[in-house]
Design a protein around this motif. Structure first.
Motif, PDB file in Angstrom:
ATOM      1  N   ALA A 215      16.044   4.258 -44.642  1.00 18.01           N
ATOM      2  CA  ALA A 215      15.428   5.421 -43.995  1.00 18.01           C
ATOM      3  C   ALA A 215      16.314   6.630 -44.237  1.00 18.01           C
ATOM      4  O   ALA A 215      17.540   6.526 -44.199  1.00 18.01           O
ATOM      5  CB  ALA A 215      15.280   5.163 -42.498  1.00 18.01           C
ATOM      6  N   SER A 216      15.687   7.777 -44.477  1.00 17.44           N
ATOM      7  CA  SER A 216      16.455   9.001 -44.743  1.00 17.44           C
ATOM      8  C   SER A 216      17.010   9.604 -43.460  1.00 17.44           C
ATOM      9  O   SER A 216      16.375   9.550 -42.404  1.00 17.44           O
ATOM     10  CB  SER A 216      15.557  10.062 -45.381  1.00 17.44           C
ATOM     11  OG  SER A 216      14.959   9.563 -46.545  1.00 17.44           O
ATOM     12  N   VAL A 217      18.180  10.195 -43.589  1.00 17.39           N
ATOM     13  CA  VAL A 217      18.760  11.031 -42.539  1.00 17.39           C
ATOM     14  C   VAL A 217      19.093  12.367 -43.201  1.00 17.39           C
ATOM     15  O   VAL A 217      19.876  12.398 -44.154  1.00 17.39           O
ATOM     16  CB  VAL A 217      20.058  10.407 -41.962  1.00 17.39           C
ATOM     17  CG1 VAL A 217      20.693  11.348 -40.949  1.00 17.39           C
ATOM     18  CG2 VAL A 217      19.778   9.048 -41.329  1.00 17.39           C
ATOM     19  N   GLY A 218      18.477  13.440 -42.735  1.00 11.97           N
ATOM     20  CA  GLY A 218      18.717  14.764 -43.310  1.00 11.97           C
ATOM     21  C   GLY A 218      19.669  15.557 -42.439  1.00 11.97           C
ATOM     22  O   GLY A 218      19.467  15.653 -41.227  1.00 11.97           O
ATOM     23  N   SER A 233      18.511  17.782 -33.055  1.00 14.59           N
ATOM     24  CA  SER A 233      17.945  16.638 -33.769  1.00 14.59           C
ATOM     25  C   SER A 233      16.443  16.530 -33.538  1.00 14.59           C
ATOM     26  O   SER A 233      15.920  17.006 -32.526  1.00 14.59           O
ATOM     27  CB  SER A 233      18.641  15.335 -33.340  1.00 14.59           C
ATOM     28  OG  SER A 233      18.458  15.084 -31.961  1.00 14.59           O
ATOM     29  N   ALA A 234      15.778  15.910 -34.497  1.00 10.26           N
ATOM     30  CA  ALA A 234      14.341  15.642 -34.368  1.00 10.26           C
ATOM     31  C   ALA A 234      13.993  14.518 -35.342  1.00 10.26           C
ATOM     32  O   ALA A 234      14.590  14.436 -36.420  1.00 10.26           O
ATOM     33  CB  ALA A 234      13.514  16.880 -34.702  1.00 10.26           C
ATOM     34  N   PHE A 277      17.832  15.408 -38.975  1.00  3.06           N
ATOM     35  CA  PHE A 277      16.474  14.851 -38.996  1.00  3.06           C
ATOM     36  C   PHE A 277      16.573  13.358 -39.272  1.00  3.06           C
ATOM     37  O   PHE A 277      17.217  12.941 -40.243  1.00  3.06           O
ATOM     38  CB  PHE A 277      15.629  15.518 -40.079  1.00  3.06           C
ATOM     39  CG  PHE A 277      15.171  16.911 -39.740  1.00  3.06           C
ATOM     40  CD1 PHE A 277      14.680  17.229 -38.483  1.00  3.06           C
ATOM     41  CD2 PHE A 277      15.202  17.916 -40.706  1.00  3.06           C
ATOM     42  CE1 PHE A 277      14.240  18.520 -38.183  1.00  3.06           C
ATOM     43  CE2 PHE A 277      14.766  19.206 -40.412  1.00  3.06           C
ATOM     44  CZ  PHE A 277      14.289  19.502 -39.149  1.00  3.06           C
ATOM     45  N   PHE A 278      15.925  12.565 -38.432  1.00  6.13           N
ATOM     46  CA  PHE A 278      15.994  11.113 -38.568  1.00  6.13           C
ATOM     47  C   PHE A 278      14.645  10.525 -38.955  1.00  6.13           C
ATOM     48  O   PHE A 278      13.599  11.004 -38.520  1.00  6.13           O
ATOM     49  CB  PHE A 278      16.435  10.469 -37.245  1.00  6.13           C
ATOM     50  CG  PHE A 278      17.815  10.857 -36.814  1.00  6.13           C
ATOM     51  CD1 PHE A 278      18.923  10.413 -37.518  1.00  6.13           C
ATOM     52  CD2 PHE A 278      18.016  11.678 -35.704  1.00  6.13           C
ATOM     53  CE1 PHE A 278      20.213  10.774 -37.127  1.00  6.13           C
ATOM     54  CE2 PHE A 278      19.293  12.046 -35.308  1.00  6.13           C
ATOM     55  CZ  PHE A 278      20.390  11.598 -36.022  1.00  6.13           C
ATOM     56  N   CYS A 279      14.682   9.450 -39.749  1.00  2.48           N
ATOM     57  CA  CYS A 279      13.504   8.605 -39.955  1.00  2.48           C
ATOM     58  C   CYS A 279      13.754   7.276 -39.246  1.00  2.48           C
ATOM     59  O   CYS A 279      14.830   7.053 -38.687  1.00  2.48           O
ATOM     60  CB  CYS A 279      13.246   8.392 -41.444  1.00  2.48           C
ATOM     61  SG  CYS A 279      12.697   9.916 -42.277  1.00  2.48           S
ATOM     62  N   ALA A 280      12.744   6.410 -39.259  1.00  2.00           N
ATOM     63  CA  ALA A 280      12.822   5.108 -38.571  1.00  2.00           C
ATOM     64  C   ALA A 280      13.142   5.253 -37.081  1.00  2.00           C
ATOM     65  O   ALA A 280      13.698   4.362 -36.467  1.00  2.00           O
ATOM     66  CB  ALA A 280      13.815   4.166 -39.254  1.00  2.00           C
TER      67      ALA A 280
END
Ligand SMILES: [Zn+2]
Length: 425
Positions: A215-218, A233-234, A277-280
């Motif tokens: 999962a990406s973390v931006g 964060s979002a 920015f978080f995924c998962a």
């Protein structure tokens, strides 16, 4: 309102950014839509940042291969269902099970049911997730597993809204039970069959593990002259029944606008500002959990405050869930005063978004949220096919930008000692 805050709330690109994020689709992790949205958002944030970086973290990806649910007996018919993410699988031909109606599926319901849950498909009801006494789906699932249930069915509490989408929270390699959302009307049909003494279903859920998924973390940062870091964060990912507009296109668009406005407020006398920015996130908050766990302790200790934006529009009311950090109350109140936007406060930790992972590491963290305690608000479209841009009011997004900017700016102006005092409990 100070002129810069007024200008921030009137950000010219806010609405086009919001529509752009939603345009990638529901952004379910594993679909590629989340990564595409992340690439776009990082390019966007990069226009204001001194450094941007996209990391990946492993997560326990899974996909549904087949699912069906049939009510058996005199009123027999197929019922719409949607397996929870990471549901356990049934045998290939499915399972035939008696149904036990556990009402809302609260602790007292499972107590009442006692041994009556064992070996059965337990039926519970979804609840509007943002009230003080809400019991989360994953907790209901865990209670069903503990009670010896053979399957878990969770009925939407909103009539006419169809099925919902959500995670079971079952980690890879951990035993579990087949689990699925059903429609409100399906829940009524099952409850009626149970009451008539013939609640019996055939359930098929077949899932597949996806190995080595990431999962990406931006990350985008504006470097300040002091050592601390203030985080906004979002989560970027979502569910794919709708386009995850509420949850969390609103948070992403507001975070980008706030980051743009705040970049110029960072300088030699302030800490740094970091956009995360978080995924998962929809996979039991895995993205942020893994990101934070992988940071060196000294690097983690630099983070002084996390402002997490998740579902910040969909109702005119805003609430800060301040995660058992009482000192954050003064920050929220100051921001409400500066922005002229009332913000409610809820002190207990609500582990329903990425802020909870920051809080677990002792980092003062809050979640800004619209519609807390308002199950009749448009926020009740969350996780459903109704989570689309049309349910969001522009004014709601704009006030969320103002509050976010005011909170982050208050933190940027604090001394190191004041920032450290936010963590006292
Ligand atoms: Zn969310």
């Amino acid at each position: 309102m100070e002129p810069w805050l007024h200008a921030a709330a009137n950000d010219a690109a806010l609405m086009s950014d919001f529509k752009m994020v939603c345009g990638f689709g529901g952004r379910m992790s594993g679909s590629g839509q989340d990564d595409a949205a992340m690439a776009w958002a990082m390019a966007r944030a990069g226009e204001a940042a001194s450094a941007v970086q996209t990391l990946t973290v492993p997560y326990d990806a899974w996909r549904c291969v087949a699912a069906s649910l049939d009510l058996l007996g005199p009123a027999g018919r197929p019922l719409a269902c949607r397996p929870l993410l990471r549901s356990a699988s049934t045998p290939e031909g499915g399972l035939e099970l008696d149904v036990a109606d556990a009402g809302r599926g609260r602790p007292e319901d499972f107590e009442r049911l006692g041994e009556g849950a064992r070996g059965r498909a337990v039926l519970v009801r979804h609840e509007y997730p943002f009230t003080g006494d809400h019991v989360h789906r994953r907790r209901k699932y865990d209670m069903a597993v503990e009670a010896g249930a053979a399957a878990f069915l969770i009925a939407n509490n909103v009539p006419g809204q169809g099925v919902l989408s959500g995670s079971s929270g079952r980690p890879r390699g951990v035993a579990g039970i087949p689990a699925a959302y059903i429609e409100h009307e399906g829940g009524e049909a099952l409850a009626a069959a149970c009451a008539a003494g013939n609640g019996r279903v055939r359930i098929v859920v077949r899932g597949a593990e996806i190995e080595d998924a990431c999962a990406s973390v931006g990350l985008a940062e504006v470097a300040g002259g002091r050592d601390g870091v203030i985080v906004i964060s979002a989560h970027m990912d979502g569910h794919d029944l709708g386009v995850s507009a509420l949850d969390n296109g609103t948070g992403v668009a507001v975070a980008l606008a706030a980051f743009r406005a705040l970049a110029a407020r960072v300088g030699p006398d302030t800490p740094s500002l970091r956009l995360c920015f978080f995924c998962a996130e929809e996979w039991a908050l895995t993205g942020s959990a893994r990101y934070l766990a992988a940071l060196a302790p000294a690097e983690r200790a630099r983070i002084k405050f996390d402002i997490n934006l998740d579902t910040v529009a969909g109702d005119a009311s805003l609430t800060a869930l301040i995660s058992d950090f009482p000192a954050l109350e003064t920050v929220v109140e100051a921001a409400a005063g500066a922005s002229g936007v009332p913000v409610g406060i809820w002190l207990p930790l609500m582990p329903n978004s990425d802020h909870a992972n920051f809080a677990r590491h002792g980092i003062p963290a809050l979640r800004l949220l619209a519609g807390f305690g308002k199950p009749e608000s448009r926020v009740n479209n969350i996780l459903s096919a109704g989570d689309v841009p049309a349910i969001i009011e522009e004014a709601e997004l704009r006030q969320a930008v103002a509050v976010t900017c005011a909170m982050a700016d208050a933190a940027l102006r604090m001394s190191d000692a004041q920032l450290d005092s936010l963590a006292s409990r």
